[in-house]
Design an enzyme around this catalytic site. Structure first.
Site, short mmCIF file in Angstrom:
data_model
loop_
_atom_site.label_atom_id
_atom_site.label_comp_id
_atom_site.label_asym_id
_atom_site.label_seq_id
_atom_site.Cartn_x
_atom_site.Cartn_y
_atom_site.Cartn_z
N GLU A 1 1.46 -7.33 13.82
CA GLU A 1 2.71 -6.79 13.29
C GLU A 1 2.70 -6.60 11.78
O GLU A 1 3.48 -5.83 11.23
CB GLU A 1 3.90 -7.66 13.69
CG GLU A 1 3.84 -9.08 13.18
CD GLU A 1 3.19 -10.01 14.18
OE1 GLU A 1 3.57 -11.18 14.23
OE2 GLU A 1 2.28 -9.57 14.91
N ASP B 1 -18.39 21.61 -7.24
CA ASP B 1 -18.72 22.80 -8.00
C ASP B 1 -19.52 22.36 -9.23
O ASP B 1 -19.56 21.17 -9.56
CB ASP B 1 -17.43 23.52 -8.41
CG ASP B 1 -17.70 24.91 -8.94
OD1 ASP B 1 -18.84 25.38 -8.80
OD2 ASP B 1 -16.77 25.53 -9.49
N ASP C 1 -11.60 23.19 -8.51
CA ASP C 1 -10.36 23.44 -9.24
C ASP C 1 -9.91 24.89 -9.21
O ASP C 1 -8.93 25.25 -9.84
CB ASP C 1 -10.50 22.99 -10.69
CG ASP C 1 -11.59 23.76 -11.44
OD1 ASP C 1 -12.30 24.57 -10.78
OD2 ASP C 1 -11.75 23.58 -12.66
N ASN D 1 3.13 -17.94 14.12
CA ASN D 1 2.75 -16.55 13.87
C ASN D 1 3.35 -16.04 12.56
O ASN D 1 2.70 -15.36 11.77
CB ASN D 1 3.21 -15.69 15.05
CG ASN D 1 2.57 -14.32 15.02
OD1 ASN D 1 1.37 -14.19 14.92
ND2 ASN D 1 3.39 -13.28 15.11
N ASP E 1 1.32 -14.90 9.24
CA ASP E 1 1.47 -13.57 8.68
C ASP E 1 1.82 -13.62 7.20
O ASP E 1 1.33 -12.82 6.40
CB ASP E 1 2.56 -12.79 9.44
CG ASP E 1 2.07 -12.31 10.80
OD1 ASP E 1 0.85 -12.22 10.99
OD2 ASP E 1 2.92 -12.04 11.67
#
Length: 899
Positions: free
Chosen positions: A332, A374, A642, A735, A739
């Protein structure tokens, strides 16, 4: 709107609040691919059709504007009336909507359900604890995302697209697109994004790319008048241009008809909704990991339910316990951890003058193993010098410089660095008296197919002179004569050979050669077209020097050391490109020209791109094709450019990189904007991307392995213990604490060894990691069961609180320590130490875990104080757990490596 688990996980890493300002092209792509009807509200369609069919004066009058534009006071009043020129889905969400989005995920919904069930069963303490978890989880995510949004908004404000606006009380100027209002007159040229729905008032060879709106691959020419009076489809109108499209070539002046949500684009956006880009490899990888855990949850939670239901007989308690297991198995905190980690990376890169428009592009930085770039301004300095102006045979010639100056001065399209270098010769301006002695008659704008452009000027009492400037081969293609001293002679094959030898000599010296040609035209005409670019006389060349940057060589070396191969994709001459590559230390491995690319099939080119690192004389479609095939070969490809010719490749690449001085369409297409055009900055971006990835992977690995181990332990305990090994509330609190301990992960250190190679999502490795490291915690969980059962006699339902308290502490401490064990392949605390925020957070959570059963809050959580002897065994269990994990880690690294 209901949110399914699949929808939630599919959207895990779509940082939609943070990237909201830069989605126009992404949304257009989704509209183009979708089955949504392109019909727009009749009122808008009628407005566009009426504007197309009316004459210019009537349109300006209806808008309340003038032939020379609005003044600032009028514009300000209209802005109050119509608002800013922004599409609705690009606006920040109101705080209450954002808060709702932070709440409405399956995890919080499941916790809310548990809280309601606890309240209905009169377990008010559990209901309060669970509800507190929901509030805390939601507020943590809301706070973190709000901070991330604010940081991203501050960065995005540093990069903005502008439009050239004509105002009555001021000269033409650049204004942010969002400040435009209906009635504003704007000037358009190659490379510009069209900022609103506009009516073209005057145009010169104006070609607009509408591919994203209509699916047409070829640019569409637009005019100042509507030819077909019966046309009702807005997209087929000849003199209407639409927000979100872009100018490919030519120039125009247009008046803004509608802005923001009232545009054609805005109407489509409202119908389709806020749509993100296609799912990246990064997002797909996390989705796979998430679904691995979800599938695991769908198997294990029912098993826990039935085992406890049949063995304990209390199905309500068993259901709550199974739901708690389901919550424990779901990652979660992943959205918050990912958002925080990416936002931290974006802020870090901003200090290095790198603006991140799309947050998950940071991870693609770390995964990138091929960088296509480039040549001009990247390998070389972003400053071009006019080194030579010579006749056809290489002798100095002032006439060539004068012709080139007139061409650059009078052209109104996209002025590139070559034009700027020519216009720096102000002495030519004085000698020719450019402002008074010459008058511009017309111009034929540049495009990337012709690779040349022409202006027609008139001197006093002189015939019209068409002056053409462009790539040597393309100019030669329209020449029939050559200036030789004071005389002109026919262009023969022998002369062509000599000309190519002269230009090749300049190219070998690293000079970019631009040919200059001219033709006298009879007076009496005001308009010229592509058909007039013929029968020209070659006058000579202007040659430019673009020296390599001092930082390029060390940057290329650093990128190579970190596993990033650099490939040069340029439209320039191969001899100039080869010279620059040698000077910056880029060993040339094969060379392919645009013609070679054109002849090859996709299968042949897919093989060739692996062994070639220099590509020259490329068109925009060639660049896009090479990038696409490299991606198809399994590479994570970055493209740096660019120019307008770079836009297709920027969109195709996994990570598009541009600069703040780029044309609008290139900035809009890019994911990363560099405020300083340097490869050294890219190397820092690569490293930051790998740090970001490594920290996110830590959470994934911890969640997968610890959850697997916990559930395995629960299954064993449920089968053999006559009471629940842990109450649902215990699992939820554990839990939550676990977390919270992970909030500091985004700020953790990463070992230097883990930054040396590109890192990519490998969901299969996560599954294997889970199977290897998950059971380790189960071994010590079962050891704890035996300790509580036999040593402390917690083996009856009356003593279950003691048993549950003992396992609660061991489970939380081992689960919290696992981050230090698997955050590095080295020995934790000795060879590799976590950052201070993570160390402090870990220590706090472990202390809270011991305090809960031992302190005055124990009875609220249905825990009890543990005997003193327990704390003699606890360090032994934790040390043994760390030792075994380190041993398995060594075996795992030898067998499978360590990402």
């Amino acid at each position: 709107m209901k949110l399914t688990l699949k929808e939630f996980f599919a959207g895990f890493l779509r940082t939609r609040h943070i990237a909201r300002h830069f989605r126009r092209l992404a949304l257009l792509e989704s509209i183009n691919d979708s089955t949504v009807s392109r019909e727009v509200p009749p009122t808008l369609a009628n407005t566009l059709v009426d504007a197309a069919q009316g004459d210019s004066a009537a349109v300006l009058s209806a808008l309340g504007t003038h032939g020379d534009g609005l003044n600032d006071v009028e514009a300000a009043a209209l802005r109050v009336q119509y608002g800013l020129n922004e599409v609705e889905h690009e606006q920040p969400l109101p705080w209450w909507v954002h808060l709702w989005h932070c709440y409405k995920n399956p995890f919080n919904l499941l916790l809310t359900l548990l809280a309601v069930i606890s309240w209905l069963t009169e377990d008010l303490k559990a209901a309060v604890v669970i509800f507190s978890m929901v509030v805390l989880s939601t507020l943590l995510r809301f706070w973190q995302e709000s901070k991330s949004n604010q940081a991203a908004d501050a960065l995005n404000a540093m990069v903005s697209n502008t439009a050239t606006v004509l105002r009555r009380d001021a000269p033409r100027r650049e204004l942010p697109i969002k400040q435009l209002v209906p009635g504003d007159l704007i000037a358009l040229s190659a490379g510009d994004m069209i900022p609103a729905d506009c009516r073209v008032l005057s145009a010169k060879d104006l070609f607009v790319s509408q591919a994203a709106m209509t699916g047409e691959s070829m640019p569409v020419e637009k005019f100042a008048h509507q030819a077909q009076r019966d046309t009702r489809n807005p997209l087929e109108l000849d003199n209407i241009v639409f927000m979100g499209t872009n100018v490919v070539s030519g120039t125009a002046v247009a008046v803004v008809l509608t802005t923001g949500n009232r545009t054609y684009f805005g109407a489509l956006a409202q119908r389709v909704g806020a749509t993100d880009r296609a799912v990246t490899s990064f997002q797909m990888g996390v989705n796979k990991v998430s679904w691995l855990l979800i599938r695991f949850m769908f198997v294990m939670a029912p098993l826990v339910l039935f085992i406890n239901g049949f063995t304990k007989g209390d199905w309500t308690e068993a259901l709550l316990f199974a739901l708690s297991i389901a919550v424990g198995l779901t990652p979660e905190m992943l959205p918050m951890i990912v958002t925080s980690t990416l936002a931290k990376g974006a802020v870090f890169l901003s200090r290095k003058k790198v603006i991140v428009k799309r947050l998950d592009a940071i991870q693609n930085f770390g995964a990138m193993d091929v960088l296509c770039t480039d040549k001009t301004g990247t390998l070389t300095q972003d400053k071009i010098f006019l080194a030579r102006h010579v006749d056809v045979w290489g002798g100095d010639c002032d006439d060539v410089l004068e012709m080139a100056y007139l061409n650059s001065y009078y052209q109104t399209g996209l002025k590139n660095l070559l034009d700027v270098a020519v216009l720096e010769h102000v002495e030519v301006h004085r000698e020719l008296k450019v402002g008074t002695a010459f008058r511009k008659v017309d111009e034929i704008p540049f495009d990337f197919n012709r690779r040349r452009m022409s202006v027609v000027v008139e001197g006093r009492g002189q015939p019209h002179q068409l002056i053409c400037k462009g790539a040597v081969e393309e100019v030669l293609a329209v020449c029939s004569r050559v200036r030789h001293g004071e005389a002109d002679e026919a262009l023969s094959e022998e002369l062509l050979t000599r000309i190519r030898q002269v230009t090749a000599t300049f190219n070998a010296e690293g000079l970019r050669v631009v040919a200059v040609a001219a033709r006298s035209m009879p007076q009496g005409r005001d308009t010229y077209s592509l058909a007039d670019e013929q029968q020209l006389t070659l006058i000579g060349y202007v040659a430019f020097l673009d020296p390599p940057k001092e930082s390029t060589a060390p940057a290329l070396k650093a990128l190579a050391e970190h596993g990033v191969a650099v490939k040069v994709l340029t439209g320039d001459n191969e001899l100039v490109t080869a010279k620059i590559c040698r000077e910056v230390g880029l060993a040339q491995q094969g060379l392919l020209l645009g013609n070679d690319v054109e002849r090859m099939s996709d299968a042949e080119l897919a093989v060739a791109v692996e062994t070639t690192n220099v590509f020259a004389r490329l068109t925009p479609s060639h660049k896009e094709r090479i990038v696409r095939l490299l991606k198809g070969n399994g590479h994570v490809v970055g493209f740096m450019g660019d120019g307008i010719n770079d836009a297709p490749a920027l969109r195709t690449a996994d990570i598009g990189i541009s600069v703040d001085s780029a044309v609008d369409i290139a900035k809009e297409a890019a994911d990363i904007i560099l405020l300083e055009k340097s490869l050294m900055v890219l190397e820092e971006g690569v490293l930051e991307g790998r740090r970001t990835f490594a920290n996110m992977l830590k959470y994934i690995k911890m969640t997968a392995s610890s959850n697997f181990g916990n559930v395995f332990s629960v299954l064993v305990a449920s089968a053999f213990i006559p009471f629940l090994p842990m109450l649902p509330m215990h699992l939820l609190v554990q839990n939550l604490l676990y977390d919270i301990s992970q909030i500091a992960i985004p700020f953790d250190n990463v070992d230097e060894d883990m930054l040396k190679k590109p890192q990519r999502w490998q969901p299969g490795d996560v599954g294997r990691f889970m199977l290897f490291f998950g059971p380790i915690s189960s071994i010590f969980d079962i050891t704890t069961f035996a300790l509580m059962w036999y040593v402390f006699a917690a083996n009856t339902p009356e003593q279950q609180t003691l048993f549950q308290s003992g396992w609660f502490v061991v489970g939380l401490l081992t689960q919290t320590l696992i981050v230090h064990m698997i955050r590095t392949p080295k020995i934790p605390f000795l060879q590799s130490r976590a950052a201070m925020p993570l160390l402090v957070m870990t220590g706090i959570i472990m202390a809270v875990g011991i305090f809960l059963p031992m302190g005055p809050l124990a009875h609220y959580f249905k825990l009890q104080a543990l005997p003193s002897l327990y704390f003699v065994f606890l360090p032994v269990i934790l040390l043994a757990y760390m030792a075994l994990t380190q041993a398995v880690k060594g075996f795992y690294i030898r067998r499978f490596g360590w990402q």
